[in-house]
Each structure stands twice: as C-alpha cells, then as structure tokens.
Scaffold this active site. Structure first.
Site, mmCIF file in Angstrom:
data_model
loop_
_atom_site.group_PDB
_atom_site.id
_atom_site.type_symbol
_atom_site.label_atom_id
_atom_site.label_comp_id
_atom_site.label_asym_id
_atom_site.label_seq_id
_atom_site.Cartn_x
_atom_site.Cartn_y
_atom_site.Cartn_z
ATOM 1 N N CYS A 1 -8.151 3.753 -3.172
ATOM 2 C CA CYS A 1 -8.356 2.770 -2.104
ATOM 3 C C CYS A 1 -9.797 2.555 -1.646
ATOM 4 O O CYS A 1 -10.516 3.497 -1.311
ATOM 5 C CB CYS A 1 -7.491 3.139 -0.907
ATOM 6 S SG CYS A 1 -7.486 1.826 0.350
ATOM 7 N N CYS B 1 -6.370 8.309 -0.158
ATOM 8 C CA CYS B 1 -5.727 7.686 -1.329
ATOM 9 C C CYS B 1 -6.787 7.376 -2.398
ATOM 10 O O CYS B 1 -7.710 6.588 -2.134
ATOM 11 C CB CYS B 1 -5.001 6.414 -0.907
ATOM 12 S SG CYS B 1 -3.931 6.661 0.526
ATOM 13 N N CYS C 1 1.760 -11.041 5.430
ATOM 14 C CA CYS C 1 1.764 -9.579 5.506
ATOM 15 C C CYS C 1 0.469 -9.093 6.137
ATOM 16 O O CYS C 1 -0.617 -9.353 5.620
ATOM 17 C CB CYS C 1 1.935 -9.000 4.108
ATOM 18 S SG CYS C 1 1.845 -7.212 4.069
ATOM 19 N N CYS D 1 10.025 -2.883 2.447
ATOM 20 C CA CYS D 1 9.261 -3.270 1.273
ATOM 21 C C CYS D 1 8.597 -2.002 0.757
ATOM 22 O O CYS D 1 7.790 -1.402 1.461
ATOM 23 C CB CYS D 1 8.208 -4.309 1.674
ATOM 24 S SG CYS D 1 7.004 -4.660 0.374
ATOM 25 N N ARG E 1 7.841 -7.943 -6.599
ATOM 26 C CA ARG E 1 6.583 -8.654 -6.372
ATOM 27 C C ARG E 1 5.480 -8.200 -7.317
ATOM 28 O O ARG E 1 5.116 -7.030 -7.344
ATOM 29 C CB ARG E 1 6.145 -8.467 -4.910
ATOM 30 C CG ARG E 1 4.918 -9.311 -4.516
ATOM 31 C CD ARG E 1 4.676 -9.282 -3.007
ATOM 32 N NE ARG E 1 5.873 -9.638 -2.287
ATOM 33 C CZ ARG E 1 6.556 -8.793 -1.502
ATOM 34 N NH1 ARG E 1 6.129 -7.581 -1.301
ATOM 35 N NH2 ARG E 1 7.662 -9.195 -0.915
ATOM 36 N N CYS F 1 5.488 -9.520 7.749
ATOM 37 C CA CYS F 1 5.554 -8.145 7.250
ATOM 38 C C CYS F 1 4.339 -7.419 7.802
ATOM 39 O O CYS F 1 3.291 -8.015 8.012
ATOM 40 C CB CYS F 1 5.510 -8.159 5.721
ATOM 41 S SG CYS F 1 5.429 -6.507 4.986
ATOM 42 N N CYS G 1 -10.470 4.133 6.917
ATOM 43 C CA CYS G 1 -9.184 4.839 6.977
ATOM 44 C C CYS G 1 -9.350 6.342 6.742
ATOM 45 O O CYS G 1 -10.044 6.760 5.823
ATOM 46 C CB CYS G 1 -8.225 4.265 5.940
ATOM 47 S SG CYS G 1 -6.569 4.977 6.029
HETATM 48 N N1 SAM Z 1 -2.654 1.824 5.093
HETATM 49 C C1 SAM Z 1 -1.341 1.397 4.799
HETATM 50 C C2 SAM Z 1 -0.642 2.277 3.804
HETATM 51 O O1 SAM Z 1 -1.271 2.800 2.914
HETATM 52 O O2 SAM Z 1 0.579 2.397 3.895
HETATM 53 C C3 SAM Z 1 -1.255 -0.016 4.316
HETATM 54 C C4 SAM Z 1 -2.299 -0.679 3.437
HETATM 55 S S1 SAM Z 1 -2.417 -0.124 1.756
HETATM 56 C C5 SAM Z 1 -3.816 -1.010 1.220
HETATM 57 C C6 SAM Z 1 -1.013 -0.800 0.917
HETATM 58 C C7 SAM Z 1 -0.840 -0.556 -0.559
HETATM 59 O O3 SAM Z 1 -1.798 -1.276 -1.313
HETATM 60 C C8 SAM Z 1 -0.960 0.849 -1.086
HETATM 61 O O4 SAM Z 1 0.182 1.591 -0.859
HETATM 62 C C9 SAM Z 1 -1.187 0.619 -2.563
HETATM 63 O O5 SAM Z 1 0.056 0.576 -3.229
HETATM 64 C C10 SAM Z 1 -1.856 -0.743 -2.612
HETATM 65 N N2 SAM Z 1 -3.261 -0.630 -3.040
HETATM 66 C C11 SAM Z 1 -4.300 -0.216 -2.294
HETATM 67 N N3 SAM Z 1 -5.456 -0.214 -3.006
HETATM 68 C C12 SAM Z 1 -5.128 -0.637 -4.245
HETATM 69 C C13 SAM Z 1 -5.874 -0.860 -5.444
HETATM 70 N N4 SAM Z 1 -7.168 -0.600 -5.519
HETATM 71 N N5 SAM Z 1 -5.219 -1.332 -6.528
HETATM 72 C C14 SAM Z 1 -3.893 -1.583 -6.471
HETATM 73 N N6 SAM Z 1 -3.137 -1.385 -5.377
HETATM 74 C C15 SAM Z 1 -3.736 -0.919 -4.275
HETATM 75 C C1 DTB Z 2 1.224 -3.919 -1.599
HETATM 76 O O1 DTB Z 2 2.069 -3.262 -2.218
HETATM 77 N N1 DTB Z 2 0.194 -4.519 -2.127
HETATM 78 C C2 DTB Z 2 -0.634 -5.152 -1.136
HETATM 79 C C3 DTB Z 2 0.175 -4.931 0.142
HETATM 80 N N2 DTB Z 2 1.254 -4.116 -0.287
HETATM 81 C C4 DTB Z 2 -0.477 -4.411 1.353
HETATM 82 C C5 DTB Z 2 -2.013 -4.627 -1.151
HETATM 83 C C6 DTB Z 2 -2.642 -4.820 -2.502
HETATM 84 C C7 DTB Z 2 -3.891 -4.038 -2.750
HETATM 85 C C8 DTB Z 2 -4.982 -4.249 -1.796
HETATM 86 C C9 DTB Z 2 -6.229 -3.593 -2.207
HETATM 87 C C10 DTB Z 2 -7.453 -4.290 -1.691
HETATM 88 O O2 DTB Z 2 -7.419 -5.513 -1.440
HETATM 89 O O3 DTB Z 2 -8.482 -3.628 -1.530
HETATM 90 FE FE1 SF4 Z 3 -5.689 4.124 4.133
HETATM 91 FE FE2 SF4 Z 3 -6.019 2.801 1.862
HETATM 92 FE FE3 SF4 Z 3 -4.461 4.938 1.907
HETATM 93 FE FE4 SF4 Z 3 -3.649 2.690 3.149
HETATM 94 S S1 SF4 Z 3 -3.958 2.955 0.955
HETATM 95 S S2 SF4 Z 3 -3.550 4.797 3.927
HETATM 96 S S3 SF4 Z 3 -5.645 1.915 3.845
HETATM 97 S S4 SF4 Z 3 -6.682 4.928 2.294
#
Ligand code: SAM
Ligand code: DTB
Ligand code: SF4
Length: 324
Positions: A60, A57, A97, A189, A261, A129, A53
């Site tokens: 992430c 963030c 989702c 959501c 959630r 979703c 990506c």
């Molecule tokens: N790329 C898209 C976006 O960011 O909108 C969707 C996928 S992203 C993984 C969705 C959400 O997962 C993020 O907004 C964040 O709230 C959550 N998330 C991602 N990495 C995480 C982590 N290491 N621990 C907890 N929540 C996480």
């Molecule tokens: C959300 O709020 N939590 C989910 C979903 N929307 C996409 C993602 C949770 C964290 C995922 C981080 C991972 O698995 O690496």
């Molecule tokens: Fe990309 Fe992860 Fe940020 Fe979603 S949360 S926009 S997958 S870097």
C-alpha cells in the site's frame, strides 16, 4: 444450481485448474443464470482521507511505514465529496465508494463527518460504500442508519500468506469486522489482491474462506497488484492475464450471485483482455474522471474510455439498486 456455502478447497482447486476455455464457458453459463449478461456495475472511488495510515500492508502506497509518492492529507470536505459524486452520477455511475486510510474507525468528530457524507451521497440516489478499516458492530449500525449500502473489507489473500504481507493486524481481525457488518443490513464487499507472491493454494484458500461465509459477500473485488515504488512489494512481477481470468471465473462459479469486480490493475489490461474477464463473469468495475483509483500510484481508466469499451463490447451500465 443452488448456492453452496460448503465448497471444499479441493473442489475449488479443480475448478481453478479447469482447461481455460472450458472454465470460461462454465463461468459464463453460471453468470447468465444469475445476472443480466449485458449489465456492468460501474463504481467511483473517492479517497476521503489519503495517506498516513498506521497499518503496514506491504502493497500500500498509503502506509506510513513506507516512503512513497503519497503524502498524508486531511479528511475531505462534504462539499468536495458531493461534487465528485454528482459528476459520477451524471456519467451513469451507480456506486460511490469512500475510502479512508485508517486502521479503524474511532468514535470522533471525523466519523460524524463521514456519516454526514454517507447521508449526503445516499440522498442523491446512489449506492454508497465505505472502506474505513476495522469497525465495531455499533459503528456498523450507525453507518446503516446513515444509509450506507455496502462496506468493503478485503481478506486480500489466504490466512497463511496474510502475515507475510501485514503484521499490524490479523486475519481474524478482518473476519471480525466482516461479522460486525453482517449484524446490520449493510451489504458486505470482500475480496483480495493477486500478485502478492502468493501460490495458487493461497488463492484457492482465500476463495474458500469467502465462499464459506454465509451469506456470501454481495460483492467480491479482485484487485491486481499495482506495484508501488517504496513498498516491500515494488518488484513483484505482473500477474499474467490467465491467472486473472481463472480467479474471476472461479469466484463467479462458487459465488454465483455476487458481483465480481475487476478492480485495481484494470488500467494495464487491453479491451480484449477485459472482455475475457467479463466473459469469465466479472460484472463490475471502477471508473474515474481523474485517472486514479484512490491515489496517483494506481491508475484507473476514465469515464470516456470506459464508455467506449462498454459500447464496443455491447455492455451497459447498471442503474443503482437494481441487482437482480
Ligand atoms: N484502509 C482500509 C482497509 O485497508 O481496509 C481501506 C482502503 S484499502 C486501500 C482497500 C483495498 O485496496 C485493500 O484491501 C487492497 O485490497 C486494495 N489495494 C490497496 N493498495 C493496492 C495496490 N497497490 N494494488 C492493488 N490493490 C491495492
Ligand atoms: C478494493 O478492493 N479496491 C479498491 C477499493 N476496494 C477500496 C482500492 C483499489 C486500490 C487502491 C490503491 C491506490 O489507489 O493506491
Ligand atoms: Fe492502511 Fe493501505 Fe492497509 Fe488500508 S490497505 S489499512 S490504507 S496501509
């Protein structure tokens, strides 16, 4: 109690700081007015496009800015997605989702493939979703036409704290996408993450922004940071259970009709701790058959374990499209 869209930050802070057991009692009381208290929504995440990506963030595993365990993969085939959805449905899951590690949706062949997946999973009788990054109103409309039930787009934290976590997009970009989804019948959501080094004020400000959206997001995910090696937030301390319960209870009280959630980070909580979260108004979880949320860096309890927990707590899985 009528639903309010004019919550003030001072009121939200007062709720958040209410003596704990009183706070849980108030949240549980609100919960019972708006929801079936025995019913939990169980959702299954599918990472349809993992890693690589362009966004940065700081939490992430999928950001290409950091060196993590996650390696970029191609978009999944529709068949693969339908198979995962089939097993989920047989288990009693009501929502699937689909997440893509994209900055934004582009009008290309991959989007067509995603629309096809949405159509396929929707026709199985499941709520679908998507979380695909930024979206225009036209793209949201195309997702609605494909049958999409919900779009996930988190605010993550307060406007002020946001820029210390993510620099490749702004808080207003986030709010714009949510507004674009709102122009369609697709439900919203949106929630956040605890454990990003934010203050209580940041948490309250995020809840303020969410609760001043009219209508409120139909679902509000509360994620707990899963510290990912290689990311800037790898050394953040664990969020105390008491903060998790306070956040859930406060969200429940100010957005009574929304599904709250308990999302990422649930795997490290005991049944007792999760029970407290449900008492405080959480009524939705992610469950899985592959022990992970989207990627291997974030564990998720599996279907069998969750069935055991729900049985112990006297809770049942909510069927699709049955939110009261
Ligand atoms: N790329 C898209 C976006 O960011 O909108 C969707 C996928 S992203 C993984 C969705 C959400 O997962 C993020 O907004 C964040 O709230 C959550 N998330 C991602 N990495 C995480 C982590 N290491 N621990 C907890 N929540 C996480
Ligand atoms: C959300 O709020 N939590 C989910 C979903 N929307 C996409 C993602 C949770 C964290 C995922 C981080 C991972 O698995 O690496
Ligand atoms: Fe990309 Fe992860 Fe940020 Fe979603 S949360 S926009 S997958 S870097």
């Amino acid at each position: 109690m009528t639903i309010r869209y004019d919550w003030q930050t001072t009121e939200i802070l007062t709720i958040y700081n209410t003596p704990l057991l009183e706070l849980i009692y108030q949240a549980a009381s609100v919960h019972r007015q708006y929801h079936h208290p025995q019913r939990i929504q169980v959702c299954k995440l599918i990472s349809i496009k993992t890693g690589g990506c362009p966004e940065d963030c700081g939490y992430c595993a999928q950001s290409s800015h950091y060196k993590t365990e996650v390696k970029p993969e191609a978009l999944l085939e529709k068949e693969t997605v339908l198979n995962i959805a089939k097993i989920a449905k047989e288990t009693g899951v009501s929502r699937v989702c689909m997440g893509a590690a994209w900055r934004e949706v582009r009008d290309n062949r991959q989007f067509e493939q995603v629309l096809d997946m949405v159509q396929g999973v929707t026709s199985m009788g499941l709520e679908v979703c998507c979380t695909l990054g930024m979206l225009t109103a036209e793209q949201a409309q195309r997702l609605e036409n494909a049958g999409l039930y919900a779009y996930n787009h988190n605010l993550d934290t307060s406007r002020e704290h946001y820029s210390t976590i993510i620099t490749t997009r702004t808080y207003d970009d986030r709010l714009n996408t949510i507004a674009n989804v709102r122009q369609t019948k697709v439900t919203v959501c949106s929630g956040g993450i605890l454990g990003l080094g934010e203050t209580v004020t940041d948490r309250v400000q995020m809840l303020h922004t969410l609760s001043n959206l009219q209508p409120h997001p139909e679902s509000v995910p509360i994620n707990i940071l899963s510290q990912v090696e290689g990311t800037p937030l790898e050394n953040q301390p664990d969020v105390p259970i008491w903060d998790i319960v306070r956040m859930i209870a406060t969200a429940r009280i100010i957005m009574p009709q929304s599904d709250v959630r308990l999302s990422a980070g649930r795997a490290r909580l005991s049944y007792v701790e999760q029970g407290l979260c449900f008492m405080a108004g959480a009524n939705s979880i992610f469950s899985s058959d592959d022990q992970k949320m989207l990627t291997v860096t974030t564990p998720c309890p599996d279907y069998d374990e969750d069935r055991e927990m729900l049985n112990l707590l006297g809770l049942e899985m909510r069927p699709p499209f049955q939110k009261e």
